[in-house]
Scaffold this active site. Structure first.
Site, mmCIF file in Angstrom:
data_model
loop_
_atom_site.group_PDB
_atom_site.id
_atom_site.type_symbol
_atom_site.label_atom_id
_atom_site.label_comp_id
_atom_site.label_asym_id
_atom_site.label_seq_id
_atom_site.Cartn_x
_atom_site.Cartn_y
_atom_site.Cartn_z
ATOM 1 N N HIS A 1 -0.902 -0.109 5.836
ATOM 2 C CA HIS A 1 -1.383 0.932 6.759
ATOM 3 C C HIS A 1 -0.387 2.089 6.933
ATOM 4 O O HIS A 1 0.072 2.386 8.028
ATOM 5 C CB HIS A 1 -1.713 0.323 8.130
ATOM 6 N N GLN B 1 0.811 -1.215 0.000
ATOM 7 C CA GLN B 1 0.000 0.000 0.000
ATOM 8 C C GLN B 1 0.848 1.270 0.000
ATOM 9 O O GLN B 1 0.312 2.369 -0.080
ATOM 10 C CB GLN B 1 -0.913 -0.002 1.231
ATOM 11 N N TYR C 1 -10.601 -10.021 10.988
ATOM 12 C CA TYR C 1 -11.011 -10.631 9.737
ATOM 13 C C TYR C 1 -11.411 -12.093 9.907
ATOM 14 O O TYR C 1 -12.155 -12.634 9.097
ATOM 15 C CB TYR C 1 -9.890 -10.497 8.703
ATOM 16 N N GLU D 1 -14.319 4.482 10.600
ATOM 17 C CA GLU D 1 -14.722 5.596 11.463
ATOM 18 C C GLU D 1 -14.517 6.963 10.818
ATOM 19 O O GLU D 1 -13.632 7.143 9.981
ATOM 20 C CB GLU D 1 -13.911 5.564 12.766
#
Length: 366
Positions: A149, A84, A262, A241
């Site tokens: 992340h 990512q 998960y 959120e």
């Protein structure tokens, strides 16, 4: 010769015309028009005063689009393209017309510890073709193996400081560890220093740059009209959120969460705990929220917009506390990564799925 041919081919691809799509919204029919096409995993965009649009691609390319033609901009740092991670956000500060400074977040290689979120500052050359005097002004204290992340949104505060979001890097417990930058919103100056009024400055065992912590993977951030910082973040399975950021606050991850792991197992201690902040809004199932923008003026004045990478729509949020009140969805909204209000007052957004930058504006005759 190769570079000239590449630039020419790129310009032709990005200039290709496309029919506009009409999307019905509660504010009336809107036209989603592809302004730039042929992008490869775009992550962020920004507007320059002369009308140039800058776009980052995660694989490590910065593009400048002018008059329907695009050219790569040189002068980026060494970028670690890692899962990512890669070339991520960009910020055009309010004083760009005077300073010509730009800021970027990216995944930087770190000694023996994988890669970590870093902030790069550079000056755009007068002809707009290269970054000059570039410097990495900040890098998280310790990187982590694995390409997960990075967070990586950049927002300029009202006072000129920079807010930087950092994910937990796939290690949830580190979001509660003030000795690490992981899982936090940081506040730094334009030189990368920690302002003296940050909440943990001088506290033993804490990083001076931390503004708030207990975040999982904050991939959207924006100021509202009052200058208040808001952040959206990915939960695990459920529990994405929207948070109203407060100085020194702990937002709970992974002690509290509105989702599950998960594999279906419980996360932490439940959904609330004394001393930990509650989200203003959460999604279950997860939508994989991305870029965030607050609109000023028009039918959507004051509303927040968040892209969904998972369900291919733009969420409109309104009210106090903020709540999702509408889903704006069409073929154009495939994996929306970034959103900004353009100089024309319209909502612009990046679609990873279509490799395009769109403008959403009232449809003719609507």
């Amino acid at each position: 010769m190769i570079r000239i041919s590449f630039a020419f081919a790129l310009s032709c691809a990005l200039a290709a015309p496309v029919a506009a799509e009409t999307i019905q919204t509660e504010a009336g029919p809107m036209q989603a028009e592809a302004m730039v096409q042929g992008l490869d995993t775009p992550w962020a965009f920004g507007f320059l005063p002369d009308g140039t649009i800058l776009v980052t691609e995660r694989q490590g390319r910065l593009l400048a689009i002018r008059d329907s033609a695009a050219a790569p901009v040189s002068g980026l740092p060494d970028i670690e393209v890692d899962g990512q991670g890669g070339l991520l956000d960009l910020l055009v500060p309010r004083d760009f017309a005077q300073s010509r400074e730009l800021f970027f977040t990216y995944a930087a290689k770190q000694f023996l510890r994988g890669s970590g979120t870093a902030v790069y500052r550079a000056t755009l050359s007068e002809d707009g073709t290269r970054l000059e005097d570039g410097e990495t002004i900040f890098s998280i204290a310790r990187g982590t193996g694995g390409g997960f992340h990075f967070g990586s949104r950049l927002v300029e505060g009202r006072d000129g400081t920079l807010f930087v979001t950092v994910g937990d890097r796939g290690n949830p417990e580190e979001a509660q560890d003030l000795e690490m930058h992981n899982g936090s919103v940081l506040r730094i100056t334009r030189t990368g220093a920690a302002p003296d009024d940050n909440p943990f400055v001088g506290q033993r065992g804490a990083q001076d740059e931390i503004w708030s912590y207990g975040h999982r993977n904050p991939q959207g951030a924006a100021l509202d009209a009052d200058g208040q910082l808001w952040v959206n973040e990915h939960g695990a399975r459920g529990g994405d959120e929207v948070n109203r950021i407060e100085k020194g606050a702990n937002f709970g991850w992974p002690v509290i969460a509105y989702g599950v792991n998960y594999n279906g197992s419980k996360i932490g201690e439940g959904t609330e705990k004394a001393g930990m902040m509650q989200p203003q809004h959460y999604w279950d199932p997860s939508i994989a929220p991305s870029g965030m923008a607050f609109m000023q003026g028009g039918a959507w004045d004051g509303d927040a917009f968040v892209g969904s990478l998972k369900f291919d729509y733009i969420a409109r949020l309104d009210g106090d506390p903020l709540r999702e009140v509408e889903q704006i969805k069409g073929e154009a909204t495939s994996r929306v990564r970034d959103l900004r209000q353009g100089p024309d007052g319209n909502l612009w957004f990046l679609s990873v799925g279509n490799g395009a930058l769109y403008r959403l504006s009232p449809a003719p005759g609507g």
